[in-house]
Design a protein around this motif. Structure first.
Motif, short mmCIF file in Angstrom:
data_model
loop_
_atom_site.label_atom_id
_atom_site.label_comp_id
_atom_site.label_asym_id
_atom_site.label_seq_id
_atom_site.Cartn_x
_atom_site.Cartn_y
_atom_site.Cartn_z
N MET A 404 36.91 36.62 51.94
CA MET A 404 37.99 37.02 51.15
C MET A 404 39.22 37.01 51.86
SD MET A 404 36.33 39.91 48.41
CE MET A 404 35.74 40.97 49.80
N SER A 405 39.22 37.69 53.23
CA SER A 405 40.41 37.69 53.86
C SER A 405 41.03 36.30 54.18
CB SER A 405 40.11 38.26 55.16
OG SER A 405 39.32 37.53 56.06
N ARG A 406 40.05 35.50 54.37
CA ARG A 406 40.71 33.81 54.41
C ARG A 406 41.57 33.28 53.14
NH1 ARG A 406 35.81 33.01 57.35
NH2 ARG A 406 34.90 32.05 55.67
N HIS A 407 41.12 33.90 52.09
CA HIS A 407 41.62 33.82 50.83
C HIS A 407 42.75 34.71 50.23
CE1 HIS A 407 39.21 30.25 49.56
NE2 HIS A 407 38.30 30.60 50.39
N ASN A 408 42.94 35.75 51.12
CA ASN A 408 43.99 36.69 50.75
C ASN A 408 43.65 37.62 49.46
OD1 ASN A 408 45.56 36.38 53.19
ND2 ASN A 408 46.35 34.36 51.89
N ILE A 409 42.23 37.67 49.13
CA ILE A 409 41.75 38.33 47.97
C ILE A 409 41.06 39.42 48.43
CG2 ILE A 409 42.14 36.11 46.78
CD1 ILE A 409 39.01 35.93 46.84
N TYR A 416 33.67 47.29 47.77
CA TYR A 416 32.51 46.85 48.74
C TYR A 416 33.13 45.60 49.68
CZ TYR A 416 29.39 48.87 45.17
OH TYR A 416 29.05 49.57 44.12
N ASP A 417 32.62 45.78 50.95
CA ASP A 417 32.98 44.92 51.89
C ASP A 417 32.02 43.54 51.70
OD1 ASP A 417 35.02 46.38 53.09
OD2 ASP A 417 33.58 47.24 54.74
N LYS A 418 31.04 43.72 51.03
CA LYS A 418 30.07 42.47 50.81
C LYS A 418 29.24 42.66 49.52
CE LYS A 418 26.46 39.89 53.45
NZ LYS A 418 25.57 39.66 54.53
N GLU A 428 35.57 39.29 39.41
CA GLU A 428 36.89 38.93 39.34
C GLU A 428 37.60 39.50 40.47
OE1 GLU A 428 40.53 39.76 35.92
OE2 GLU A 428 38.41 40.74 35.71
N PHE A 429 38.54 38.71 41.26
CA PHE A 429 39.30 38.87 42.22
C PHE A 429 40.81 39.33 41.97
CE2 PHE A 429 35.77 36.26 43.19
CZ PHE A 429 35.27 36.80 44.41
N LYS A 430 41.43 40.00 43.02
CA LYS A 430 42.94 40.18 43.04
C LYS A 430 43.38 40.03 44.28
CE LYS A 430 42.57 45.07 44.51
NZ LYS A 430 42.74 46.65 44.31
N CYS A 431 44.69 39.70 44.20
CA CYS A 431 45.68 39.43 45.61
C CYS A 431 45.67 40.64 46.42
CB CYS A 431 46.92 38.75 45.37
SG CYS A 431 46.85 37.29 44.46
N VAL A 432 45.39 40.74 47.72
CA VAL A 432 45.87 41.79 48.47
C VAL A 432 47.23 42.09 48.54
CG1 VAL A 432 43.80 41.10 49.89
CG2 VAL A 432 46.09 40.42 50.65
N THR A 433 47.77 43.22 49.14
CA THR A 433 49.15 43.63 49.36
C THR A 433 49.87 42.49 49.99
OG1 THR A 433 48.31 46.05 48.90
CG2 THR A 433 50.63 45.44 49.64
N GLY A 434 51.02 42.30 49.42
CA GLY A 434 52.04 41.36 50.04
C GLY A 434 51.78 39.79 49.69
N ARG A 435 50.54 39.71 48.79
CA ARG A 435 50.23 38.53 48.60
C ARG A 435 50.39 38.43 46.74
NH1 ARG A 435 50.17 34.82 52.88
NH2 ARG A 435 49.75 35.92 54.66
N GLY A 449 24.12 29.37 44.42
CA GLY A 449 24.66 29.58 45.75
C GLY A 449 26.08 29.20 45.83
N VAL A 450 26.84 28.61 45.10
CA VAL A 450 28.26 28.08 45.20
C VAL A 450 28.98 28.93 44.30
CG1 VAL A 450 29.74 26.15 45.50
CG2 VAL A 450 27.19 26.06 46.04
N MET A 451 29.96 29.51 44.98
CA MET A 451 30.98 30.29 44.26
C MET A 451 32.47 29.88 44.67
SD MET A 451 31.84 34.26 43.76
CE MET A 451 30.37 34.48 42.24
N PRO A 452 33.18 29.21 44.05
CA PRO A 452 34.53 28.52 44.44
C PRO A 452 35.61 29.82 44.50
CG PRO A 452 34.00 27.63 42.31
CD PRO A 452 32.91 28.31 42.77
N LEU A 453 36.21 30.47 45.36
CA LEU A 453 37.12 31.44 45.50
C LEU A 453 38.61 31.08 45.04
CD1 LEU A 453 35.48 33.37 48.47
CD2 LEU A 453 34.86 33.57 45.98
N PRO A 454 39.27 31.98 44.39
CA PRO A 454 40.79 31.70 44.32
C PRO A 454 41.46 32.05 45.57
CG PRO A 454 40.11 33.94 43.38
CD PRO A 454 38.74 33.29 43.67
N THR A 455 42.80 31.59 45.62
CA THR A 455 43.41 31.96 46.78
C THR A 455 44.83 32.57 46.34
OG1 THR A 455 42.53 30.13 47.79
CG2 THR A 455 44.57 30.86 48.81
N CYS A 456 45.32 33.46 47.25
CA CYS A 456 46.71 34.03 47.28
C CYS A 456 47.62 33.34 48.34
CB CYS A 456 46.35 35.42 47.06
SG CYS A 456 45.69 36.17 45.54
N ARG A 457 48.82 33.49 47.97
CA ARG A 457 49.58 33.06 49.15
C ARG A 457 50.84 34.22 49.20
NH1 ARG A 457 50.60 26.79 46.68
NH2 ARG A 457 48.38 26.18 47.14
#
Length: 457
Positions: A404-409, A416-418, A428-435, A449-457
């Motif tokens: 998740m950190s690589r995608h800033n989410i 949970y961490d995992k 469902e995901f959200k953007c981390v603070t500042g992104r 076994g495959v889940m495409p993750l969203p990305t925040c910028r």
């Protein structure tokens, strides 16, 4: 001096020889180009007052007669000449042609002209030059006639349109068309020829040739009727027949015909070795029916059991191969067979007890590991020695903090961490603070076994 003038006057008007002094003589004659001394005035020496005459050589003429008088031991010209080349009248032109001077500077004795024909005409005379003679031009005026093309050779098989009935010459720009009327023939060459300005056809004459089919290489065991061994081609409309030497059978048409297109009505057949149908038990039924216990290459037989309660042991469909062999042994019919231990399931297990032997009709149940979802199943059944039934376990997806950190989410509702998500589950995901900016859809679904993750910028 006075007496000399008197003598000269007398010579000019009366051609009278008067001797004033018998001691004065003239010996060396004067030089007159292209002239010679007349015979009647030729002598060893000449006394004073004697007059001599010169005649021009052949092809040369002069004005007044060339004369000299002997005076005081020397010659004095009464009329000197000169001799000049005899001119010729202008030569005649030739219709449809022209001439050019090829020897000499003008139309005088010895000059030569050559005649040429205009474009579209040809020289018909054997001699095309004329030379200026003494009083006329040599030879006749050459003749130029219009160029014409040779008529096509006589060939009863070819039809020609455009020939004139009166056998007039074929002039330039005229065209002929050709065709073949006889069935079984084709035109070999151009269907239209044009007579060129040089009197030559623009293309070779065509011909009518027989339509033929090429005899191809044939199978070693193939016998042919209607064809000699030396023939490599066959005319259209001809038919040839085939048969195979035993134990081979014909694979293809028994007879083929050479068509008007130059192609065969069907491909050349081949000979294949027969497959024998033997050793089939009485309780086994075969379709289709087999005659003489032989079938050809590529033919398939289907097997079924005649009696209720019997099961087929082996392949239900067997094919005759090119080498006369069957693709598999013929099956048999009998009581159903049991099965060995059931096959394993990846990421799953057999539910309940496990045995090494199972009876016909028995079944086993499979279960997937934790978080895995089963697709198909869950049973496999022993059917006459084979396990029937398909299933597989679909994998869950794993999402952890590093990913998740690589995608800033981050998880939107869980802290949970995992997290493990089973197949087809959504997170469902959200953007981390500042992104603050992310992809439009912040929901992801787990697919095997495959889940495409969203990305925040």
């Amino acid at each position: 001096m006075r007496s000399s003038l008197i003598l000269l006057f007398l010579q000019l008007w009366g051609n009278v020889q008067v001797s004033v002094s018998q001691n004065v003589t003239c010996t060396e004659l004067p030089y007159v180009p292209h002239a010679y001394l007349s015979e009647e005035t030729e002598r060893a020496q000449y006394l004073e007052g004697h007059v001599i005459h010169f005649t021009c050589e052949m092809g040369y003429i002069s004005g007044p007669t060339i004369r000299y008088v002997c005076t005081n031991g020397g010659w004095v010209d009464i009329h000197k000449g000169p001799c000049y080349l005899r001119p010729c009248e202008l030569p005649d032109d030739t219709p449809n042609g022209y001439y050019q001077l090829i020897h000499g500077a003008e139309f005088v004795f010895g000059s030569t002209i050559k005649y040429f024909c205009n474009e579209g005409y040809q020289m018909m005379s054997r001699v095309d030059t004329r030379t200026c003679m003494l009083n006329k031009w040599s030879n006749h005026v050459p003749i130029c006639e219009a160029l014409s093309c040779e008529p096509p050779p006589a060939d009863g098989r070819i039809k020609i349109n455009g020939l004139l009935d009166n056998e007039e010459p074929i002039l330039p720009d005229r065209f002929l068309t050709f065709g073949c009327d006889d069935p079984g023939t084709y035109l070999n060459g151009s269907s239209m020829l044009i007579c060129g300005k040089d009197g030559k056809w623009d293309k070779p004459f065509p011909s009518c040739e027989d339509i033929t089919c090429q005899v191809k290489e044939m199978h070693n065991h193939l016998s042919v009727a209607g064809l000699s061994t030396a023939n490599k081609t066959v005319k259209s409309g001809h038919t040839i027949w085939f048969q195979c030497n035993s134990p081979y059978i014909l694979d293809g048409s028994e007879a083929i015909e050479c068509l008007q297109s130059g192609e065969w009505s069907a491909p050349f057949p081949t000979c294949t070795k027969k497959c024998e149908v033997t050793g089939v038990p009485n309780n086994v039924h075969i379709t289709p029916n087999v005659r003489n216990n032989h079938v050809r290459t590529g033919q398939k037989l289907r097997f079924t059991c005649r009696y209720r309660g019997h099961f087929l042991r082996g392949d239900a469909v067997v094919e005759c191969l090119a080498d006369g062999q069957w693709s598999a042994p013929f099956p048999t019919c009998g009581d159903p067979l049991g099965c060995d231990s059931p096959p394993p399931l990846a990421d799953g297990d057999i539910k309940g007890s496990f045995r090494f032997q199972y009876s016909h009709g028995e079944r086993v149940e499979y279960i997937c590991q934790n978080l895995y979802e089963m697709l198909g199943g869950p049973f496999q059944t022993c059917e006459n020695g084979k396990w029937l039934g398909t299933m597989r376990c679909l994998r869950p997806c794993t999402v952890d903090a590093d990913v998740m950190s690589r995608h800033n989410i981050a998880f939107k509702y869980k802290r949970y961490d995992k997290l493990y998500a089973p197949h087809n589950d959504e997170i469902e995901f959200k953007c981390v603070t500042g992104r603050p900016y992310g992809t439009l859809n912040m929901r992801s679904r787990c697919i095997d076994g495959v889940m495409p993750l969203p990305t925040c910028r």
